[in-house]
Write an enzyme that holds these catalytic residues in place. Structure first.
Site, PDB file in Angstrom:
ATOM      1  CD  GLU A 177      -3.227  -0.735   1.989  1.00 18.96           C
ATOM      2  OE1 GLU A 177      -3.204   0.273   2.713  1.00 18.96           O
ATOM      3  OE2 GLU A 177      -4.176  -1.521   1.959  1.00 18.96           O
ATOM      4  CD  GLU A 378      -3.634  -5.967   3.618  1.00 17.30           C
ATOM      5  OE1 GLU A 378      -4.511  -5.200   4.077  1.00 17.30           O
ATOM      6  OE2 GLU A 378      -2.417  -5.778   3.761  1.00 17.30           O
TER       7      GLU A 378
END
Ligand code: GBH
Length: 472
Positions: A177, A378
């Protein structure tokens, strides 16, 4: 715990492709604890959490899930809930306590033992090399990702880890991320939660840069990714597979027709210009550079080639839709639709709910950039989990969330989108950054006073879905 023994109740229409990975994910700082053991150096998250006021209830990851000592029990639990893959992260300051220089053998040994334990349990290890716990020394010396030196140090560390663990770990994600630690750490993120409201989120190192300076930090982060890919290719055994794990902003078409879908693809490409788009295309979009004007990042053509080094797979963390779009005839060809104030949400303040994002995110990857191997690195949600009088944890909303999201993912694979695996975030409740231990994301409940682990209702759902390789 009784589930259908035969699986005959599941329609074959809801199955995933053969060999699909059913994974769970965690990160080092959020579960390991042992923050100053076996020669580990300080990370920026150790520093940040130790400052009163930064984290809800002043909690920190000093002990967390004590996974550093309980990893064998945790691997056994993963096996028990049916996981066939595990995505963990390596704490850079365990390997290089000062960020660069002499490696710490004891730190490396922990991940070697973990990987052996996983393989013994029939669980494929996938390692993330950077999940935000930067060595504090690099923050102090270089200003962290404000400097290109951090990107170079990251590549040295990545190459070394892949060389040392290469016989045990064959899949690597470079960075987790980008926006979360770049915008979150160096400026703060305003997250649109519907009805025109935004909430401000942030994290370590807690620096407040101007927009003009942020573009260069972003550039160093994608450069770090690219340099790491090159280092791993040079040092890891042949056949080692590499990608990133990015939380791309996903535009959803308001209507599923070709003109709306094209508008959504255009919007998705533009909104990810600083990270995903430059890594996939090797260029900053004209729009990104035009908007930046004099604040454009400094870069060379050679750096752009490095940043877009070919990957073996693309990993995306998928939690929420970024926004909705409809097509327009005016440039840029789409109009953004505001998220309504009454939009459904999951427990986290930022968690706008629309399971369709699990269909469109991988489909956009395939249609915009031609991705041929995709992992959902995720997906998950927090819930108000409590242990009931009978000792069980009834997270019915998480079961709803899982079934809805995996239903959309299965729809994508049925449409020929090449998704090779799914990782639920997270195997167990853990340290949820600035929210502390309040927001529980696990399939397994953790009592942080006793370190007792209790599989939730959602773990039963996950086990059966993994067993049948289908939405159940
Ligand atoms: C992930 O963050 C992290 O990788 C993981 O460590 C964390 O524990 C987990 O998810 C659960 O939070 O998307 O517009 O709302 C992903 C979630 C991404 C949520 C950035 C907040 C802010 C901008 N975060 N997001 S927005």
């Amino acid at each position: 715990m009784s589930t259908a023994a035969t699986g005959s109740s599941t329609s074959t229409r809801r199955r995933f492709p053969e060999g699909f990975y059913w994974g769970v994910a965690t990160s080092s700082y959020q579960i390991e604890g042992a923050w100053d053991e076996d020669g580990k150096g300080m990370s920026i998250w150790d520093t940040f959490t130790h400052v009163p006021g930064n984290i809800k209830n002043n909690e920190n990851g000093d002990v967390a899930n004590d996974h550093y000592h309980r990893y064998q029990e945790d691997v056994a639990l993963m096996k028990d809930i049916g996981a066939t893959a595990y995505r963990f992260s390596v704490a850079w300051p365990r390997i290089f306590p000062d960020g660069t220089g002499a490696p710490n053998v004891k730190g490396l040994d922990f991940y070697a033992r973990l990987a052996d334990e996983l393989r013994g349990a029939g669980i494929e290890p996938f390692a993330t090399l950077y999940h935000w716990d930067l060595p504090q020394t690099l923050q102090d010396e270089y200003g962290g990702w404000e400097s290109k030196d951090t990107a170079k140090a990251f590549a040295d560390y990545a190459g070394y880890v892949s060389e040392q663990l290469g016989d045990r770990v064959g899949h690597y994600f470079t960075i987790n991320e980008f926006a979360s630690f770049v915008e979150g750490g160096y400026q703060g993120i305003d997250s649109d939660v519907g009805g025109g409201k935004t909430i401000h989120l942030g994290g370590a190192p807690g620096v407040r840069l101007a927009d003009s300076e942020l573009k260069q930090v972003r550039h160093h982060a994608v450069l770090g990714h690219g340099l790491a890919v090159e280092a791993i290719r040079a040092q890891a055994p042949a056949g080692t597979k590499i990608g990133f794990a990015e939380n791309m902003r996903v535009a959803l078409p308001l209507v599923d027709t070709p003109d709306y879908v094209e508008a959504a693809e255009r919007a998705t490409r533009n909104h990810n210009a600083g990270f995903m788009t430059v890594m996939m295309e090797g260029r900053y979009t004209d729009e990104y550079l035009a908007t930046a004007g004099g604040d454009s990042p400094n870069f060379t053509d050679e750096e752009l080639r490095t940043i877009s080094s070919p990957l073996d797979f693309v990993g995306i963390n998928v939690y929420r839709p970024g926004f909705y779009v409809e097509p327009t005839d005016e440039p840029p060809g789409y109009r953004e639709i505001p998220i309504n104030a009454s939009h459904p949400k999951m427990k986290s303040s930022w968690h706008v709910l629309d399971p369709e994002v699990m269909y469109w995110a991988p489909r956009h990857l395939q249609s915009i950039w031609g991705a041929t191997s995709i992992f959902i690195t995720e997906n998950g949600c927090a819930a108000s989990d409590v242990v009931a009088a009978d000792g069980r944890v009834y997270d019915s909303d998480r079961v709803m969330f899982l079934r809805a999201c995996l239903g959309q993912l299965q729809r994508a694979t049925t449409d020929g989108v090449p998704v090779d695996g799914y990782f639920y975030w997270s195997s167990q409740d853990n340290f949820e950054w600035i929210d502390g231990y309040g927001n529980r994301f696990g399939l397994i409940y953790v009592d942080f006073d006793t370190q007792q682990r209790i599989p939730k209702l959602s773990a039963e759902w996950f086990r059966e879905a993994a067993r049948q390789n289908a939405v159940v």
